[in-house]
Design an enzyme around this catalytic site. Structure first.
Site, mmCIF file in Angstrom:
data_model
loop_
_atom_site.group_PDB
_atom_site.id
_atom_site.type_symbol
_atom_site.label_atom_id
_atom_site.label_comp_id
_atom_site.label_asym_id
_atom_site.label_seq_id
_atom_site.Cartn_x
_atom_site.Cartn_y
_atom_site.Cartn_z
ATOM 1 N N LYS A 1 13.665 -14.868 -10.070
ATOM 2 C CA LYS A 1 13.262 -13.675 -10.884
ATOM 3 C C LYS A 1 12.228 -14.185 -12.059
ATOM 4 O O LYS A 1 11.495 -13.490 -12.443
ATOM 5 C CB LYS A 1 14.594 -13.143 -11.645
ATOM 6 N N LYS B 1 6.657 -4.548 -3.371
ATOM 7 C CA LYS B 1 8.049 -4.230 -3.316
ATOM 8 C C LYS B 1 8.234 -4.474 -1.946
ATOM 9 O O LYS B 1 9.343 -5.235 -1.496
ATOM 10 C CB LYS B 1 8.553 -3.110 -3.924
ATOM 11 N N ASN C 1 -1.976 1.575 5.611
ATOM 12 C CA ASN C 1 -0.977 0.486 5.337
ATOM 13 C C ASN C 1 -0.591 -0.163 6.494
ATOM 14 O O ASN C 1 -0.281 0.494 7.210
ATOM 15 C CB ASN C 1 0.244 1.367 4.581
ATOM 16 N N GLY C 2 -0.891 -1.320 6.553
ATOM 17 C CA GLY C 2 -0.499 -2.253 7.542
ATOM 18 C C GLY C 2 -1.594 -3.299 7.739
ATOM 19 O O GLY C 2 -2.680 -3.458 6.959
ATOM 20 N N CYS D 1 0.706 -1.207 0.010
ATOM 21 C CA CYS D 1 -0.026 -0.130 0.105
ATOM 22 C C CYS D 1 0.718 1.317 0.067
ATOM 23 O O CYS D 1 1.727 1.385 0.900
ATOM 24 C CB CYS D 1 -0.987 0.129 1.201
ATOM 25 N N GLU E 1 8.952 -14.324 -10.491
ATOM 26 C CA GLU E 1 8.271 -12.968 -10.093
ATOM 27 C C GLU E 1 7.610 -12.162 -11.209
ATOM 28 O O GLU E 1 6.678 -11.912 -11.216
ATOM 29 C CB GLU E 1 9.447 -12.050 -9.437
ATOM 30 N N TRP F 1 -2.835 -2.662 -1.841
ATOM 31 C CA TRP F 1 -2.373 -4.079 -2.026
ATOM 32 C C TRP F 1 -3.224 -4.755 -1.071
ATOM 33 O O TRP F 1 -2.993 -4.786 0.122
ATOM 34 C CB TRP F 1 -0.843 -4.327 -1.747
ATOM 35 N N GLU G 1 18.077 -17.351 -6.924
ATOM 36 C CA GLU G 1 17.687 -15.962 -7.167
ATOM 37 C C GLU G 1 17.227 -15.966 -8.609
ATOM 38 O O GLU G 1 16.307 -15.172 -9.090
ATOM 39 C CB GLU G 1 18.897 -14.925 -7.172
ATOM 40 N N ARG H 1 4.059 -0.371 -4.583
ATOM 41 C CA ARG H 1 3.886 -0.855 -3.283
ATOM 42 C C ARG H 1 2.326 -1.525 -3.258
ATOM 43 O O ARG H 1 2.078 -2.230 -2.337
ATOM 44 C CB ARG H 1 3.745 0.305 -2.350
ATOM 45 N N HIS I 1 16.720 -36.951 -6.809
ATOM 46 C CA HIS I 1 15.738 -37.360 -5.497
ATOM 47 C C HIS I 1 14.329 -36.964 -5.811
ATOM 48 O O HIS I 1 13.641 -36.798 -4.911
ATOM 49 C CB HIS I 1 16.219 -36.921 -3.888
HETATM 50 C C1 G6P Z 1 9.437 -8.597 -1.834
HETATM 51 C C2 G6P Z 1 10.397 -7.862 -3.015
HETATM 52 C C3 G6P Z 1 11.904 -8.839 -3.216
HETATM 53 C C4 G6P Z 1 12.556 -8.495 -2.019
HETATM 54 C C5 G6P Z 1 11.776 -8.978 -0.671
HETATM 55 C C6 G6P Z 1 12.410 -8.647 0.469
HETATM 56 O O1 G6P Z 1 9.292 -9.763 -2.002
HETATM 57 O O2 G6P Z 1 9.732 -8.168 -4.178
HETATM 58 O O3 G6P Z 1 12.336 -8.157 -4.174
HETATM 59 O O4 G6P Z 1 13.672 -9.299 -1.899
HETATM 60 O O5 G6P Z 1 10.536 -8.335 -0.798
HETATM 61 O O6 G6P Z 1 12.463 -7.286 0.639
HETATM 62 P P1 G6P Z 1 13.633 -6.454 1.444
HETATM 63 O O7 G6P Z 1 13.109 -4.949 1.226
HETATM 64 O O8 G6P Z 1 13.357 -7.065 2.923
HETATM 65 O O9 G6P Z 1 14.839 -6.593 0.985
#
Ligand code: G6P
Length: 612
Positions: A489, A607, A102-103, A2, A492, A76, A485, A27, A508
């Site tokens: 990506k 994010k 927000n929260g 949010c 996501e 969100w 990672e 956000r 396995h």
């Molecule tokens: C969300 C973002 C990721 C990030 C994660 C942790 O899922 O989309 O890109 O790695 O949060 O966020 P932070 O701000 O704690 O690194």
């Protein structure tokens, strides 16, 4: 999660709010809304389901709303589906209190029942409507002013919130309250702003106040006052934001993500520059002295998402160089499992935003147990940065795309620097190796630039495989951390089902999923493990997989196995993640573009995950 913006000044509020919300769309973006007023006039509210663009069209880019004081929100969804009804701002029954939030308010059901008993009606499924009406309830019950009513509500509310509120009888004033959710206040002459994050107000002011936890702010035009829960005024010193406003714009790139991928050499260079002085690492700014380092017996790295993957790579590097035991944990698990911690442990929390709810809770748990904490944080003044005993700031600048790239790269640098310095202090590496590692780390930005110059090959490959349904990333050791990672990506932003596997674990179970044409990326940057992973690649190839190999220049024998190979410059194997991740980020990016997806704002993701 949010995005919140508030404006109180002399210009028309709605266009400023919309512009600020656009900067915060990362956000949350399933619905949005504005509330604007002028002087003692009634508050006008407009909401829209879907992207912010729809709200903008509905209000003629803000021109349809007249007033110089207002609040805005991009949502969100947590409580209640995305809909116009559930979108913020929310308003009390007689229009006395209007607010955005927000929260998550954990005890909202209980509070709602209390308010229902006092004849309040509810039109939405949100916890926010409950908070707004609770403030209204206390205002009517105790006849106090806004600060008093908000403070009373804060005492009753359990959970996390950043609340920005307007009151019918207090024109030209905006009130904010915060607990565990981000909120900043910006001030310039005749105008004041509230926002979830700095980019929303950067073009207006660089003078920013970080409102403390469980504090209230009163914003008049060009002035702000802060209060604690006892309604006592508290002093907060403003900070000058040094970010370049341009850093929060796309600057000619099609998406923030590709811009941020290109900013990685700079993020790495700036972060390296901040800790290397005359060929030596200095952690002075973090407050981690050699004595403190020498006394640490175990390191526990706690994080979420990509930051967790930095921790995974960090574990291999720390243990290899500094010979100290390292545990890596997901913050959401760590916080609920009564972890075993010893008094000489160091808990490292890695977070770009410094606001991730689980990471913040993990930090607090460690602190409660009296364990020393270090935050590796990108956002200055964020909650984790404020609460950790030590802070290592990564200098990635503002990161806007939901999927992290440059902050991840800067976090890796921080972890390398810590591992090298721990090794140095603990005498597990020779002086010569220490200097060698530092010198090699300094070459990484230029090597990253070289990889970026070759991006068209990945673009071509991504276009060819844009219909991929399943994808596997395999590797051993650090290559496994890189695979995790790379796979994230892919999920996501490209919505391709993908999994990362430690190559030795394939047999396995996962290998049964490999069939004709399944795309498998074999990451082979670790010389010692090269042949091992290559034989796993042969195994999947013989079951029909199409293979992409990712290795360093020189390992050309991979072409005997892989159908398509990407090479990265040679570096110390501990630093391979910094280079190998770039082609994988590009692969995720170009696949997402080829599939016509919203790269910067992937569905269902936010994010900064400020709710658990
Ligand atoms: C969300 C973002 C990721 C990030 C994660 C942790 O899922 O989309 O890109 O790695 O949060 O966020 P932070 O701000 O704690 O690194």
């Amino acid at each position: 999660m949010c995005g919140i913006v508030g404006y109180n000044g002399s210009s028309q509020a709605a266009p400023i709010l919309l512009d600020g919300l656009e900067k915060l769309e990362y956000r949350g973006y399933d619905s949005s809304g504005l509330a604007v007023r002028s002087g003692s006039n009634d508050i006008e509210i407009v909401k829209a389901k879907g992207r912010l663009r729809i709200l903008s069209e509905k209000t003629d880019e803000g021109r349809a709303l007249s007033g110089t004081c207002g609040i805005g929100h991009t949502r969100w969804a947590t409580h209640g589906e995305p809909s116009e009804n559930n979108a913020h701002p929310h308003i009390s029954d007689d229009r006395n209190v209007t607010g955005v939030h927000n929260g998550i308010i954990e005890n909202y059901q209980e509070l709602k029942e209390k308010l229902l008993r006092h004849d309040y009606k509810f039109y939405s499924d949100t916890d926010t409507e409950v908070a707004i009406k609770l403030i209204d309830y206390y205002m009517k019950k105790y006849h106090g002013g806004p600060v008093d009513s908000i403070a009373r509500a804060m005492i009753r509310i359990r959970g996390s919130y950043a609340l920005v509120v307007m009151f019918k009888d207090y024109p030209d004033e905006i009130y904010c309250a915060r607990k565990d959710s981000p909120l900043i206040i910006g001030v310039k002459e005749g105008e004041s702003f509230a926002a979830s994050d700095v980019p929303a107000i950067l073009k207006h002011t660089r003078r920013v106040y970080y409102i403390g936890n469980q504090q209230i702010a009163k914003l008049t035009k060009g002035e702000v006052k802060f209060f604690d829960l006892d309604r006592e005024e508290v002093e907060i010193e403003p900070k000058e934001v040094t970010w370049d406003a341009e850093a929060a714009e796309k600057n000619g790139f099609e998406h923030f993500m590709i811009k941020e991928i290109h900013e990685q050499p700079k993020a790495a260079r700036d972060t390296i520059g901040s800790i290397i002085h005359e060929g030596k690492i200095s952690l002075q700014e973090t407050g981690l002295t050699d004595d403190i380092i020498a006394g640490i017996t175990q390191v526990i790295i706690v994080a979420c998402g990509s930051a967790y993957h930095v921790g995974m790579a960090g574990q291999y590097i720390f243990e290899d160089l500094a010979r100290i035991p390292v545990r890596v944990e997901l913050a959401s698990e760590f916080r609920y499992r009564n972890p075993l911690l010893n008094e000489n442990d160091l808990v490292i929390v890695i977070s770009q935003s410094g606001e991730t709810a689980d990471s913040l809770a993990a930090l607090r748990l460690a602190k409660e147990k009296g364990i020393r904490t270090l935050g590796i944080i990108n956002v200055v003044g964020s909650s984790i940065a404020r609460e950790a005993d030590h802070v290592f700031y990564t200098l990635a600048g503002p990161e806007i795309a939901v999927a992290t790239t440059k902050a991840y790269s800067a976090q890796l640098i921080a972890v390398y620097a810590l591992a090298i310095q721990f090794a140095h202090v603990r005498n597990t590496i020779e002086e010569e190796r220490y200097s060698e590692l530092i010198a090699e780390m300094e070459t990484l930005p230029a090597k990253m630039e070289r990889i970026l110059e070759d991006k068209e090959r990945i673009q071509w490959f991504a276009a060819k495989y844009s219909n991929a349904k399943d994808m596997f990333f395999i590797g051993r050791g650090i290559d496994y951390a890189i695979s995790m990672e790379g796979s994230l990506k892919m999920k996501e932003i490209s919505y391709v089902h993908s999994e990362a596997y430690a190559a030795g674990e394939l047999k396995h179970g996962t290998i049964s999923l490999v069939e004709n044409g399944t795309l498998v990326v074999g990451v082979c940057t670790q010389n010692r493990l090269f042949e091992k992973t290559r034989s796993n690649m042969v195994e999947v190839k013989s079951r029909g997989a199409y293979l992409m190999g990712l290795t360093s220049y020189g390992n050309y024998s991979i072409e005997d196995t892989a159908d398509f190979t990407v090479y990265i410059p040679k570096t110390d194997q501990n630093f391979a993640t910094s280079l190998a991740i770039i082609p994988l980020q590009l692969l995720g990016y170009y696949l997402s573009v080829a599939r016509g997806l919203n790269v910067d704002k992937p569905r269902n993701l936010a994010k900064s995950v400020t709710v658990e």
